[in-house]
Design an enzyme around this catalytic site. Structure first.
Site, PDB file in Angstrom:
ATOM      1  N   SER A 164       0.823  -1.207   0.000  1.00 33.34           N
ATOM      2  CA  SER A 164       0.000   0.000   0.000  1.00 33.34           C
ATOM      3  C   SER A 164       0.860   1.261   0.000  1.00 33.34           C
ATOM      4  CB  SER A 164      -0.915   0.027   1.233  1.00 33.34           C
ATOM      5  OG  SER A 164      -0.151   0.050   2.427  1.00 33.34           O
ATOM      6  N   HIS A 185      -3.480  -4.068  -4.954  1.00 39.24           N
ATOM      7  CA  HIS A 185      -3.699  -3.478  -3.635  1.00 39.24           C
ATOM      8  C   HIS A 185      -5.143  -3.703  -3.200  1.00 39.24           C
ATOM      9  CE1 HIS A 185      -4.044   0.294  -0.915  1.00 39.24           C
ATOM     10  NE2 HIS A 185      -3.787  -0.780  -0.214  1.00 39.24           N
ATOM     11  N   GLU A 197      -6.869  -1.910  -6.344  1.00 40.13           N
ATOM     12  CA  GLU A 197      -6.075  -1.075  -7.237  1.00 40.13           C
ATOM     13  C   GLU A 197      -5.088  -1.968  -7.977  1.00 40.13           C
ATOM     14  OE1 GLU A 197      -5.837   3.261  -5.087  1.00 40.13           O
ATOM     15  OE2 GLU A 197      -4.615   1.666  -4.211  1.00 40.13           O
ATOM     16  N   ASN A 235      -4.774   6.470  -1.508  1.00 41.42           N
ATOM     17  CA  ASN A 235      -3.950   7.076  -0.469  1.00 41.42           C
ATOM     18  C   ASN A 235      -3.275   8.359  -0.927  1.00 41.42           C
ATOM     19  OD1 ASN A 235      -4.492   5.342   1.652  1.00 41.42           O
ATOM     20  ND2 ASN A 235      -2.927   3.874   1.026  1.00 41.42           N
TER      21      ASN A 235
END
Length: 543
Positions: A164, A185, A197, A235
């Site tokens: 991540s 991910h 992802e 993120n």
């Protein structure tokens, strides 16, 4: 090889979405989608092929469960002796609970258990078509693992990392065949959360990324494609949701409970940033923020919060330690957001010009029995006492030395919002504030009055989210559709930031950021070229 298989989850909370079958179109469009789905399915890793998972922590077990329930033979490996066998037992217990809840029938459970195996040695993964790593977030450890795996598996095996925070490109850098390496991910808990992802590193073969995409889509997940940049999509784009709330708090404009309420009850977010980071863990959230900031060479748009750093240093990490921004001790009472006392609503108001995204308020005022007179002007509500009620625009009320200015915050949906946030300047009288409070209370809403901070809470947060999202799209990180999908599913936003910006107007987003940039000339709020282009394009269409 790594002996440490501690897995750090992503800092996300998400929601479910209808499957592709449920949302497919009809007619020619539906046929095209169906053909594309068949093509993707043909590229996916076959259900008869083994999927191996390396690392048996929470995330590793979750990914293994997803592949297992999808019908694959699954092999679990962990370098720590006995961990793989423990994970098999834990997964078997999970399947038993699914049977008890009626979500899996007994024959399917028996079939899944027969396909689940622990591997004592890495060599036992030789026949795997896909290997997914979910071990400790340390680059050298991951690099060594995949170097060892390359000596074991066939050249057609897809190798994937669930990282991540690390660079997919860097993990694959020393591989003999870096083209077969991809990021997958998953979000925690992997069996429940739909988003994955699919991250292409610098050397990832497009066909490998497509194969990985098709595979996880076949598992019932919602994959999005993205390039290998710090934070990937979620993120990276999500940082302002936390950062702007912390900035408002650090400036003393409002307390955490009130800021949370503003974003939740006015902005439509499922949780406020303070309660959410307490759930995630302050150390985890701060570490992700710091990692993204450092990966972008300390770009001011990603600057971490000193207040959060102090919270981490004090050991107040949130729910897991019993205290973060809020106390979770037995019997602790959660602080309430600031609510203004009851006030009388004005009988009539004047609206000068158009209110932009706040235009729906006019109908709500009229439904509440307040007489509204429309006149030309620059877009504000004129209260009976002469004060101007303005939608947050990045300026502050104290800058208007001779006028009474009251700002109100942006809402996702003014009809459904249960709270409105106001800010006043030094020149605003108590009588004028009471008129503004009473006006919104007449709509059945709670009202919070905060300090005179530019851009208020929701408006500045949405503007920054939209700016980072637009910048990511223009830099080729992901498509606009995938960015919005990722933010809705990855962090449960009520709408994607690009969709929200489209409703608010990029011209307004650009101007708000320019106003913030003027008041905080650090570069943090300078609108990206992507936002500026969209803003000027809208401005040209309006002229």
């Amino acid at each position: 090889m790594s002996a440490n298989v501690t897995v750090r989850g992503s800092d996300d909370v998400t929601a479910s979405e209808p499957t592709a079958v449920q949302t497919a179109g009809t007619g020619a469009e539906g046929a095209a989608e169906a053909t594309e789905a068949v093509t993707e399915a043909a590229r996916a890793v076959g259900r008869d092929r083994t999927v191996a998972v390396v690392g048996t922590g929470t995330m590793g077990q979750g990914i293994a469960q997803v592949a297992l329930v999808a019908g694959h033979p699954v092999r679990l490996y962990d370098s720590a002796s006995g961990r793989a066998e423990e994970a098999v037992a834990a997964l078997t217990a999970r399947l038993d609970r699914l049977v008890e809840k009626g979500r899996l029938d007994a024959p399917a459970r028996e079939d899944a258990v027969r396909r689940l195996h622990a591997a004592a040695e890495l060599d036992e993964l030789a026949d795997a078509a896909l290997v997914i790593e979910a071990i400790v977030e340390l680059l050298p450890v991951k690099q060594q693992l995949f170097a060892d795996l390359e000596k074991v598996v066939g050249d057609d095996t897809v190798l994937a990392t669930n990282t991540s925070s690390l660079s997919v490109t860097a993990i694959a850098g020393g591989l003999r065949l870096p083209g077969r390496f991809v990021g997958l991910h998953f979000f925690n808990p992997a069996p429940l959360l739909p988003l994955v992802e699919v991250v292409s590193g610098f050397a990832t073969d497009p066909d490998v990324a497509t194969r990985a995409y098709a595979t996880v889509k076949g598992w019932g997940k919602t994959p999005v494609r993205c390039a290998d940049t710090p934070g990937f999509i979620v993120n990276r784009v999500a940082r302002p949701f936390y950062a702007e709330a912390l900035r408002v708090y650090e400036e003393g404009a409002a307390d955490p409970a009130t800021i949370d309420a503003a974003l939740r009850e006015c902005g439509g977010f499922r949780m406020g940033p303070f309660e959410l980071t307490d759930l995630i863990g302050q150390d985890v959230n701060e570490a992700v923020t710091r990692s993204v900031w450092e990966s972008f060479y300390q770009d001011p748009k990603f600057t971490p919060s000193l207040a959060q750093r102090r919270l981490v240093e004090s050991g107040r990490l949130g729910r897991k330690t019993g205290r973060g921004w809020f106390s979770y001790a037995e019997g602790a009472v959660r602080p309430e957001p600031h609510n203004a006392p009851p006030a009388e609503a004005p009988a009539r108001i004047a609206v000068r010009g158009e209110l932009g995204p706040a235009e729906p308020l006019i109908g709500l005022f009229e439904e509440a029995g307040i007489k509204v007179r429309r006149k030309g002007g620059n877009g504000y509500v004129l209260l009976p006492g002469g004060a101007r009620l303005c939608l947050a625009d990045g300026e502050t009320a104290f800058e208007y030395y001779t006028d009474e200015i009251i700002y109100f915050d942006l809402a996702l949906d003014y009809a459904r919002a249960s709270r409105i946030v106001l800010a006043t300047g030094e020149h605003t009288s108590a009588e004028s504030l009471a008129e503004a409070v009473g006006l919104f209370q007449a709509l059945g809403k709670q009202v919070s009055v905060i300090g005179d901070v530019p851009g208020m809470v929701v408006a500045r947060t949405v503007a920054m989210l939209a700016d980072l999202a637009a910048d990511a799209v223009d830099r080729g990180v992901a498509t606009a559709e995938d960015v919005d999908t990722a933010m809705r599913l990855g962090v449960n936003y009520p709408v994607g930031p690009l969709e929200w910006a489209g409703k608010v107007g990029y011209e307004r987003v650009r101007d708000l950021l320019l106003s913030l940039h003027e008041r905080y000339p650090t570069g943090r709020y300078a609108p990206s070229l992507a936002t500026a282009r969209r803003g000027y394009a809208e401005e040209g269409q309006d002229s």
